[in-house]
Design an enzyme around this catalytic site. Structure first.
Site, mmCIF file in Angstrom:
data_model
loop_
_atom_site.group_PDB
_atom_site.id
_atom_site.type_symbol
_atom_site.label_atom_id
_atom_site.label_comp_id
_atom_site.label_asym_id
_atom_site.label_seq_id
_atom_site.Cartn_x
_atom_site.Cartn_y
_atom_site.Cartn_z
ATOM 1 N N GLN A 279 -33.258 23.708 -50.494
ATOM 2 C CA GLN A 279 -34.633 23.545 -49.923
ATOM 3 C C GLN A 279 -34.384 22.225 -48.992
ATOM 4 O O GLN A 279 -34.973 21.915 -48.078
ATOM 5 C CB GLN A 279 -35.455 23.016 -51.347
ATOM 6 C CG GLN A 279 -36.891 23.082 -51.058
ATOM 7 C CD GLN A 279 -37.725 22.641 -52.171
ATOM 8 O OE1 GLN A 279 -37.636 21.568 -52.835
ATOM 9 N NE2 GLN A 279 -38.587 23.767 -52.402
ATOM 10 N N GLU A 363 -38.074 6.948 -16.670
ATOM 11 C CA GLU A 363 -39.284 7.436 -16.496
ATOM 12 C C GLU A 363 -40.593 6.723 -17.141
ATOM 13 O O GLU A 363 -41.448 7.279 -17.576
ATOM 14 C CB GLU A 363 -39.408 8.857 -16.068
ATOM 15 C CG GLU A 363 -38.605 9.224 -15.048
ATOM 16 C CD GLU A 363 -39.113 10.791 -14.420
ATOM 17 O OE1 GLU A 363 -40.160 11.049 -14.451
ATOM 18 O OE2 GLU A 363 -37.807 11.337 -13.676
HETATM 19 N N1 CAA Z 1 -52.741 6.985 -9.997
HETATM 20 C C1 CAA Z 1 -53.345 6.103 -9.186
HETATM 21 N N2 CAA Z 1 -53.576 4.769 -9.416
HETATM 22 C C2 CAA Z 1 -52.708 4.294 -10.646
HETATM 23 C C3 CAA Z 1 -51.948 5.006 -11.183
HETATM 24 C C4 CAA Z 1 -51.746 6.391 -10.900
HETATM 25 N N3 CAA Z 1 -51.052 7.125 -11.845
HETATM 26 N N4 CAA Z 1 -51.297 4.436 -12.297
HETATM 27 C C5 CAA Z 1 -51.845 3.050 -11.937
HETATM 28 N N5 CAA Z 1 -52.532 3.005 -10.984
HETATM 29 C C6 CAA Z 1 -53.178 1.772 -10.266
HETATM 30 C C7 CAA Z 1 -54.154 1.113 -11.230
HETATM 31 O O1 CAA Z 1 -55.478 1.801 -11.280
HETATM 32 C C8 CAA Z 1 -54.222 -0.249 -10.738
HETATM 33 O O2 CAA Z 1 -55.259 -0.295 -9.485
HETATM 34 P P1 CAA Z 1 -56.114 -1.429 -9.444
HETATM 35 O O3 CAA Z 1 -55.191 -2.785 -9.250
HETATM 36 O O4 CAA Z 1 -56.913 -1.053 -8.125
HETATM 37 O O5 CAA Z 1 -57.152 -1.632 -10.685
HETATM 38 C C9 CAA Z 1 -52.871 -0.428 -10.166
HETATM 39 O O6 CAA Z 1 -52.355 0.898 -9.786
HETATM 40 C C10 CAA Z 1 -51.977 -1.266 -10.991
HETATM 41 O O7 CAA Z 1 -51.927 -0.566 -12.243
HETATM 42 P P2 CAA Z 1 -51.882 -1.605 -13.438
HETATM 43 O O8 CAA Z 1 -52.648 -2.666 -13.417
HETATM 44 O O9 CAA Z 1 -51.796 -0.677 -14.667
HETATM 45 O O10 CAA Z 1 -50.290 -2.152 -13.141
HETATM 46 P P3 CAA Z 1 -49.277 -2.868 -14.393
HETATM 47 O O11 CAA Z 1 -48.620 -3.817 -13.606
HETATM 48 O O12 CAA Z 1 -50.209 -3.329 -15.727
HETATM 49 O O13 CAA Z 1 -48.342 -1.650 -14.716
HETATM 50 C C11 CAA Z 1 -47.487 0.654 -15.724
HETATM 51 C C12 CAA Z 1 -48.654 -0.287 -15.055
HETATM 52 C C13 CAA Z 1 -48.077 1.546 -16.037
HETATM 53 C C14 CAA Z 1 -47.018 -0.309 -16.882
HETATM 54 C C15 CAA Z 1 -46.593 0.582 -14.442
HETATM 55 O O14 CAA Z 1 -45.887 -0.734 -14.159
HETATM 56 C C16 CAA Z 1 -45.282 1.573 -15.101
HETATM 57 O O15 CAA Z 1 -45.637 2.605 -15.036
HETATM 58 N N6 CAA Z 1 -44.103 1.062 -15.332
HETATM 59 C C17 CAA Z 1 -43.198 1.813 -15.763
HETATM 60 C C18 CAA Z 1 -42.198 2.140 -14.514
HETATM 61 C C19 CAA Z 1 -41.431 3.438 -14.617
HETATM 62 O O16 CAA Z 1 -41.834 4.407 -15.050
HETATM 63 N N7 CAA Z 1 -40.026 3.245 -14.243
HETATM 64 C C20 CAA Z 1 -39.162 4.548 -14.214
HETATM 65 C C21 CAA Z 1 -38.504 4.468 -13.192
HETATM 66 S S1 CAA Z 1 -37.699 6.123 -12.412
HETATM 67 C C22 CAA Z 1 -36.747 6.748 -13.583
HETATM 68 O O17 CAA Z 1 -36.547 6.327 -14.274
HETATM 69 C C23 CAA Z 1 -36.193 7.902 -12.998
HETATM 70 C C24 CAA Z 1 -34.937 8.542 -13.446
HETATM 71 O O18 CAA Z 1 -34.079 7.951 -13.077
HETATM 72 C C25 CAA Z 1 -35.017 9.518 -14.236
#
Ligand code: CAA
Length: 380
Positions: A279, A363
């Site tokens: 189990q 990501e």
């Molecule tokens: N569509 C449209 N607009 C968006 C959006 C989306 N999906 N996401 C955010 N925005 C806009 C917000 O509305 C905001 O607009 P305003 O300033 O006009 O209000 C603006 O973008 C900034 O957004 P935040 O204020 O939310 O920004 P933040 O600094 O607080 O950060 C976060 C947001 C979600 C933390 C972002 O920085 C993030 O996603 N960080 C992670 C980065 C990441 O995923 N890196 C991965 C690298 S790639 C990789 O890993 C590939 C690989 O090798 C496999």
């Protein structure tokens, strides 16, 4: 509601399963051990139409849907997540954004060869001091009239030394903060680009990861994607879609570990019977199965929302967060069920556990997914 897959989706899943189980499996241990890039497999997967799965036929892609992409990612990742991450970056972070926001000239010149698999793409967002905090871009792209002059360093770039095309995120107008950022299409052979050493990673070892350094690199003005200052939103939208691919990868890693654990539990005997009859093991398998099924449903829902042009931002963050976390749990349990055999390479589950860890980091870390989810929850 309809949980049934179409004939075409079933065929795509089968094609991915066949390729993974017959081909990828052959050299996966050696590639992991020696960190060998899966060149041959990327070529073969391109021939199957898997490198630009969702690119429309008018841009030389097969025009499959996101549900099919999830199904293919799951099957490939059950066997080899190093190969599936190369495919995922090309599909979601590179082709998706180019198809959605690229100009006709950009699509002709870059999207078509990327979709055919003649080119490979990489996505250059992270920097030494801008990982989770993606708005803090230090790489600069100065507007010189007919071109941008790029200087800076990008970190943790998947496929860096094999990619032909880079999608580069860089700051043009620092005073405008994230509204000053641009996304540029860069030829990886451009003068002034150099690579840091190959990163010796814990897992995903046959995917190739480097830093990329830019010193006075000239990028033609026509290579900017969208309007001036659109780069950050472009990156966020690419990641929103990309997270479905990495969620499906994590799902596949978990599902692969579960399949191996079930097979082992039915074969291995202890205390006079197969360990599956105990189990302690049977209940562990049941819990693993439930997690994998929940993960699959979250991935397919996010993909379905995207295919139906509905808001999928929260759904893709849900899927990425949950799938990555359960991939870590399920692979750890699979190693435990295998006992000592789980700790050696031949049985694959230790590799799956190493691969699972990265899905909680790239990501967007699991913590970043919680930021995306909670902001959406509080704003709605
Ligand atoms: N569509 C449209 N607009 C968006 C959006 C989306 N999906 N996401 C955010 N925005 C806009 C917000 O509305 C905001 O607009 P305003 O300033 O006009 O209000 C603006 O973008 C900034 O957004 P935040 O204020 O939310 O920004 P933040 O600094 O607080 O950060 C976060 C947001 C979600 C933390 C972002 O920085 C993030 O996603 N960080 C992670 C980065 C990441 O995923 N890196 C991965 C690298 S790639 C990789 O890993 C590939 C690989 O090798 C496999």
């Amino acid at each position: 509601m309809n949980f049934e897959l179409t004939e075409e989706q079933i065929m795509i899943r089968q094609a991915a399963r066949d390729y993974a189980q017959r081909e990828l499996i052959q050299d996966v241990l050696e590639r992991d051990n020696k960190a060998i890039f899966p060149e041959k497999h990327i070529k073969n997967l391109a021939e199957l139409g898997f490198m630009g799965m969702m690119v429309e036929p008018e841009y030389d892609g097969p025009g499959m849907d996101t549900v099919s992409y999830v199904l293919a990612m799951e099957e490939l990742s059950k066997v080899d997540a190093s190969t599936s991450v190369i495919l995922s970056v090309n599909n979601s972070l590179v082709c998706y954004g180019l198809q959605k926001y690229g100009s006709e000239e950009q699509k002709e010149k870059y999207l078509k060869p990327l979709a055919r698999g003649d080119y490979l793409g990489a996505f250059l967002l992270s920097e030494p001091e801008a990982g989770s905090d993606a708005t803090s871009q230090r790489t600069t792209a100065i507007d010189m009239g007919d071109h941008y002059l790029v200087n800076g360093t990008k970190n943790w770039i998947t496929s860096a030394s094999h990619a032909d095309v880079y999608i580069l995120i860089a700051q043009t107008h620092p005073e405008k903060e994230h509204y000053g950022i641009n996304a540029l299409i860069v030829d990886s052979k451009s003068a002034g680009i150099s690579l840091g050493p190959h990163e010796d990673k814990m897992g995903m070892r046959s995917s190739d990861t480097h830093s990329v350094m830019f010193t006075d690199v000239k990028v033609p003005m026509e290579n900017r994607i969208g309007e001036d200052g659109f780069g950050f939103i472009f990156a966020m939208q690419a990641l929103e879609a990309g997270r479905i691919g990495i969620a499906a990868q994590a799902l596949g890693i978990a599902a692969g570990a579960l399949e191996r654990a079930v097979a082992y539990a039915k074969e291995r005997k202890a205390f006079g019977t197969q360990i599956a009859n105990h189990q302690a093991i049977a209940f562990k398998l049941a819990e693993m199965d439930l997690k994998v099924e929940n993960a699959r449903n979250l991935c397919l829902k996010a993909a379905w929302l995207k295919d139906n042009k509905m808001d999928f931002r929260k759904a893709s963050a849900f899927a990425k967060l949950y799938c990555a976390d359960i991939a870590m749990e399920v692979t750890t349990d699979a190693v435990q069920i295998h006992g000592g055999y789980g700790y050696v390479k031949e049985y694959h589950v230790e590799r799956l556990m190493r691969e699972a860890k990265l899905t909680q980091i790239y990501e967007g870390t699991s913590e970043i997914q919680k930021i995306v989810i909670s902001r959406k929850l509080l704003q709605d």
